[in-house]
Design a protein around this motif. Sequence first.
Motif, PDB file in Angstrom:
ATOM      1  N   PHE A  41     -79.580 -50.329  23.948  1.00  0.00           N
ATOM      2  CA  PHE A  41     -78.888 -51.866  22.969  1.00  0.00           C
ATOM      3  C   PHE A  41     -78.394 -51.783  21.789  1.00  0.00           C
ATOM      4  O   PHE A  41     -77.589 -52.549  21.143  1.00  0.00           O
ATOM      5  CB  PHE A  41     -79.875 -53.074  22.919  1.00  0.00           C
ATOM      6  CG  PHE A  41     -79.838 -53.526  25.046  1.00  0.00           C
ATOM      7  CD1 PHE A  41     -79.130 -54.121  25.814  1.00  0.00           C
ATOM      8  CD2 PHE A  41     -81.010 -53.015  25.549  1.00  0.00           C
ATOM      9  CE1 PHE A  41     -79.315 -54.199  26.604  1.00  0.00           C
ATOM     10  CE2 PHE A  41     -81.769 -53.122  26.865  1.00  0.00           C
ATOM     11  CZ  PHE A  41     -80.508 -53.855  27.358  1.00  0.00           C
ATOM     12  N   ARG A  42     -79.263 -50.999  20.734  1.00  0.00           N
ATOM     13  CA  ARG A  42     -79.068 -50.928  19.417  1.00  0.00           C
ATOM     14  C   ARG A  42     -78.251 -49.230  18.837  1.00  0.00           C
ATOM     15  O   ARG A  42     -78.402 -48.321  20.159  1.00  0.00           O
ATOM     16  CB  ARG A  42     -80.284 -51.119  19.094  1.00  0.00           C
ATOM     17  CG  ARG A  42     -80.113 -53.009  19.275  1.00  0.00           C
ATOM     18  CD  ARG A  42     -81.927 -53.409  18.838  1.00  0.00           C
ATOM     19  NE  ARG A  42     -82.057 -54.520  19.275  1.00  0.00           N
ATOM     20  CZ  ARG A  42     -81.631 -54.867  20.420  1.00  0.00           C
ATOM     21  NH1 ARG A  42     -82.899 -53.992  20.854  1.00  0.00           N
ATOM     22  NH2 ARG A  42     -81.983 -56.705  20.966  1.00  0.00           N
ATOM     23  N   GLY A  43     -78.006 -49.437  18.484  1.00  0.00           N
ATOM     24  CA  GLY A  43     -77.994 -47.857  18.049  1.00  0.00           C
ATOM     25  C   GLY A  43     -76.334 -47.293  18.003  1.00  0.00           C
ATOM     26  O   GLY A  43     -75.612 -48.382  18.444  1.00  0.00           O
ATOM     27  N   GLY A 193     -89.430 -44.786  23.607  1.00  0.00           N
ATOM     28  CA  GLY A 193     -88.151 -45.568  23.588  1.00  0.00           C
ATOM     29  C   GLY A 193     -87.496 -46.893  23.160  1.00  0.00           C
ATOM     30  O   GLY A 193     -87.110 -47.323  23.805  1.00  0.00           O
ATOM     31  N   THR A 194     -88.438 -47.139  22.446  1.00  0.00           N
ATOM     32  CA  THR A 194     -88.465 -48.567  22.138  1.00  0.00           C
ATOM     33  C   THR A 194     -87.941 -48.931  20.819  1.00  0.00           C
ATOM     34  O   THR A 194     -88.938 -47.915  19.925  1.00  0.00           O
ATOM     35  CB  THR A 194     -88.739 -50.075  22.757  1.00  0.00           C
ATOM     36  OG1 THR A 194     -88.091 -51.107  22.203  1.00  0.00           O
ATOM     37  CG2 THR A 194     -90.468 -50.121  22.352  1.00  0.00           C
ATOM     38  N   SER A 195     -87.006 -49.705  20.043  1.00  0.00           N
ATOM     39  CA  SER A 195     -86.359 -49.935  18.454  1.00  0.00           C
ATOM     40  C   SER A 195     -87.613 -50.966  18.391  1.00  0.00           C
ATOM     41  O   SER A 195     -87.546 -51.346  16.996  1.00  0.00           O
ATOM     42  CB  SER A 195     -85.189 -50.580  18.258  1.00  0.00           C
ATOM     43  OG  SER A 195     -85.050 -51.819  19.474  1.00  0.00           O
ATOM     44  N   GLY A 196     -88.292 -51.747  18.862  1.00  0.00           N
ATOM     45  CA  GLY A 196     -89.406 -52.529  18.688  1.00  0.00           C
ATOM     46  C   GLY A 196     -88.671 -53.917  17.681  1.00  0.00           C
ATOM     47  O   GLY A 196     -89.206 -54.160  17.174  1.00  0.00           O
ATOM     48  N   ILE A 218     -93.517 -42.249  20.988  1.00  0.00           N
ATOM     49  CA  ILE A 218     -92.365 -41.020  20.891  1.00  0.00           C
ATOM     50  C   ILE A 218     -91.205 -42.232  20.942  1.00  0.00           C
ATOM     51  O   ILE A 218     -90.732 -42.858  21.545  1.00  0.00           O
ATOM     52  CB  ILE A 218     -92.083 -40.690  22.557  1.00  0.00           C
ATOM     53  CG1 ILE A 218     -93.682 -40.092  22.571  1.00  0.00           C
ATOM     54  CG2 ILE A 218     -91.074 -39.737  22.628  1.00  0.00           C
ATOM     55  CD1 ILE A 218     -93.907 -39.637  23.838  1.00  0.00           C
ATOM     56  N   ASN A 219     -89.898 -41.712  19.642  1.00  0.00           N
ATOM     57  CA  ASN A 219     -88.598 -41.657  20.219  1.00  0.00           C
ATOM     58  C   ASN A 219     -87.704 -40.383  18.809  1.00  0.00           C
ATOM     59  O   ASN A 219     -88.369 -39.805  18.029  1.00  0.00           O
ATOM     60  CB  ASN A 219     -88.606 -43.010  19.008  1.00  0.00           C
ATOM     61  CG  ASN A 219     -87.699 -43.795  19.067  1.00  0.00           C
ATOM     62  OD1 ASN A 219     -86.730 -43.837  18.488  1.00  0.00           O
ATOM     63  ND2 ASN A 219     -87.886 -45.168  19.109  1.00  0.00           N
ATOM     64  N   VAL A 220     -86.600 -40.915  19.229  1.00  0.00           N
ATOM     65  CA  VAL A 220     -85.825 -40.216  18.146  1.00  0.00           C
ATOM     66  C   VAL A 220     -85.465 -40.323  17.154  1.00  0.00           C
ATOM     67  O   VAL A 220     -84.424 -39.752  16.153  1.00  0.00           O
ATOM     68  CB  VAL A 220     -84.059 -39.810  19.320  1.00  0.00           C
ATOM     69  CG1 VAL A 220     -84.498 -38.981  20.712  1.00  0.00           C
ATOM     70  CG2 VAL A 220     -83.858 -41.022  19.550  1.00  0.00           C
TER      71      VAL A 220
HETATM   72  P1  OAD Z   1     -82.836 -50.454  21.639  1.00  0.00           P
HETATM   73  O1  OAD Z   1     -81.687 -49.850  22.647  1.00  0.00           O
HETATM   74  O2  OAD Z   1     -83.275 -51.414  21.332  1.00  0.00           O
HETATM   75  O3  OAD Z   1     -83.890 -49.146  21.313  1.00  0.00           O
HETATM   76  C1  OAD Z   1     -83.774 -48.001  22.001  1.00  0.00           C
HETATM   77  C2  OAD Z   1     -84.668 -47.169  21.281  1.00  0.00           C
HETATM   78  O4  OAD Z   1     -84.913 -45.921  21.682  1.00  0.00           O
HETATM   79  C3  OAD Z   1     -84.792 -47.221  20.245  1.00  0.00           C
HETATM   80  O5  OAD Z   1     -85.158 -47.386  19.544  1.00  0.00           O
HETATM   81  C4  OAD Z   1     -83.795 -45.535  19.984  1.00  0.00           C
HETATM   82  O6  OAD Z   1     -83.753 -44.327  18.934  1.00  0.00           O
HETATM   83  C5  OAD Z   1     -84.584 -44.296  21.171  1.00  0.00           C
HETATM   84  N1  OAD Z   1     -84.240 -43.515  21.533  1.00  0.00           N
HETATM   85  C6  OAD Z   1     -82.691 -43.654  22.421  1.00  0.00           C
HETATM   86  N2  OAD Z   1     -83.209 -42.121  22.630  1.00  0.00           N
HETATM   87  C7  OAD Z   1     -84.841 -41.731  23.144  1.00  0.00           C
HETATM   88  C8  OAD Z   1     -85.002 -40.461  23.704  1.00  0.00           C
HETATM   89  N3  OAD Z   1     -84.230 -39.787  24.189  1.00  0.00           N
HETATM   90  N4  OAD Z   1     -85.733 -40.813  23.993  1.00  0.00           N
HETATM   91  C9  OAD Z   1     -86.544 -41.683  23.372  1.00  0.00           C
HETATM   92  N5  OAD Z   1     -86.230 -42.280  22.203  1.00  0.00           N
HETATM   93  C10 OAD Z   1     -84.759 -42.929  22.029  1.00  0.00           C
HETATM   94  O7  OAD Z   1     -83.937 -50.663  23.358  1.00  0.00           O
HETATM   95  P2  OAD Z   1     -85.342 -51.819  23.389  1.00  0.00           P
HETATM   96  O8  OAD Z   1     -86.139 -51.222  22.282  1.00  0.00           O
HETATM   97  O9  OAD Z   1     -85.611 -51.342  25.236  1.00  0.00           O
HETATM   98  O10 OAD Z   1     -83.614 -57.010  26.327  1.00  0.00           O
HETATM   99  O11 OAD Z   1     -84.365 -53.381  23.225  1.00  0.00           O
HETATM  100  C11 OAD Z   1     -85.793 -53.831  23.746  1.00  0.00           C
HETATM  101  C12 OAD Z   1     -84.614 -55.628  24.542  1.00  0.00           C
HETATM  102  O12 OAD Z   1     -83.417 -55.843  24.122  1.00  0.00           O
HETATM  103  C13 OAD Z   1     -84.576 -55.008  26.139  1.00  0.00           C
HETATM  104  O13 OAD Z   1     -85.447 -55.163  27.163  1.00  0.00           O
HETATM  105  C14 OAD Z   1     -82.987 -55.943  25.622  1.00  0.00           C
HETATM  106  C15 OAD Z   1     -82.010 -55.664  24.939  1.00  0.00           C
HETATM  107  O14 OAD Z   1     -81.527 -57.063  23.491  1.00  0.00           O
HETATM  108  C16 OAD Z   1     -82.834 -57.710  27.377  1.00  0.00           C
HETATM  109  O15 OAD Z   1     -81.928 -57.251  28.403  1.00  0.00           O
HETATM  110  C17 OAD Z   1     -83.266 -58.958  27.910  1.00  0.00           C
END
Ligand code: OAD
Length: 248
Positions: A41-43, A193-196, A218-220
């Motif tokens: 979603f982000r990045g 793999g979550t941006s928190g 774990i995160n990149v």
């Molecule tokens: P984000 O897109 O906010 O964050 C993804 C995270 O994964 C980032 O911190 C990246 O650095 C990391 N990342 C990317 N590729 C990776 C890899 N190969 N291995 C490890 N880490 C990696 O996604 P979420 O935190 O899941 O809500 O976003 C939370 C919520 O926001 C989602 O569930 C969604 C969104 O709006 C809904 O749809 C309700």
Amino acid sequence: MSDEAHLEHYIERAAKILRAARAPLFLSGAGISAESGIPTFRGTEGLWKNYRPEDLATPAAFQRDPALVWDWYNWRKRLVAEKQPNPAHHAAARLAATLPNLMTVTQNVDGFHALAGLAGILEMHGNIYRTRCPSCGDIAENRGDIFADTPCAACGKPGLRPDIVWFGEAIPAAVLQRIYERLNVCDAILVVGTSGSVYPAAGFAVEVRRREGHVIEINVDENHRPYANDIYLRGAAGAILPRIADLV
Ligand code: OAD
């Protein structure tokens, strides 16, 4: 110590902590599916770079333009249908099989954890293959395209919506209660793999840290600044999680 030796050391520590934990919790986000080819979603390549959440992922957006919202979700459903779980999802399933006391939670709606054989995962933001009927409350699996006038299979009325938690909506109370019961006793959380940036999930590690439990992440993300006692494993989930699962 080389970077690789450093990483290996912390992977071993993480495995040891998880093995010894009484009430461990696993939380994944969009990053775990990135290596499957599902955009996060982000990045820089994130979905929210090209789309605005307030146009697509809020109850008001759906009320305003259900056809637009369904276009977007149908597109995402097709995208997920073309892809497969990756080694990180398979490793998470192995981890759960080895650690029967592990509670597993995901923010992802792609269903890849279950597809990789992880039974009982709590999908706290819903599932992209399910619809919910605002008229009768029926929740159904619906893998094909849905349109604003698609009738509900249970009551026949149109108006089906994705069974997804949108911005401004609450996580189902029963799901959240189970997670908080675990957080009350959780001594180790593995966050992958979550941006928190979205609550309440963003608060889970905070809660475990507050109770002096272990936080393993774990995160990149190269810019992430971990807290002093956290174990931060920088790298792709598909490369690191299988190594942890091998050692647990
Ligand atoms: P984000 O897109 O906010 O964050 C993804 C995270 O994964 C980032 O911190 C990246 O650095 C990391 N990342 C990317 N590729 C990776 C890899 N190969 N291995 C490890 N880490 C990696 O996604 P979420 O935190 O899941 O809500 O976003 C939370 C919520 O926001 C989602 O569930 C969604 C969104 O709006 C809904 O749809 C309700």
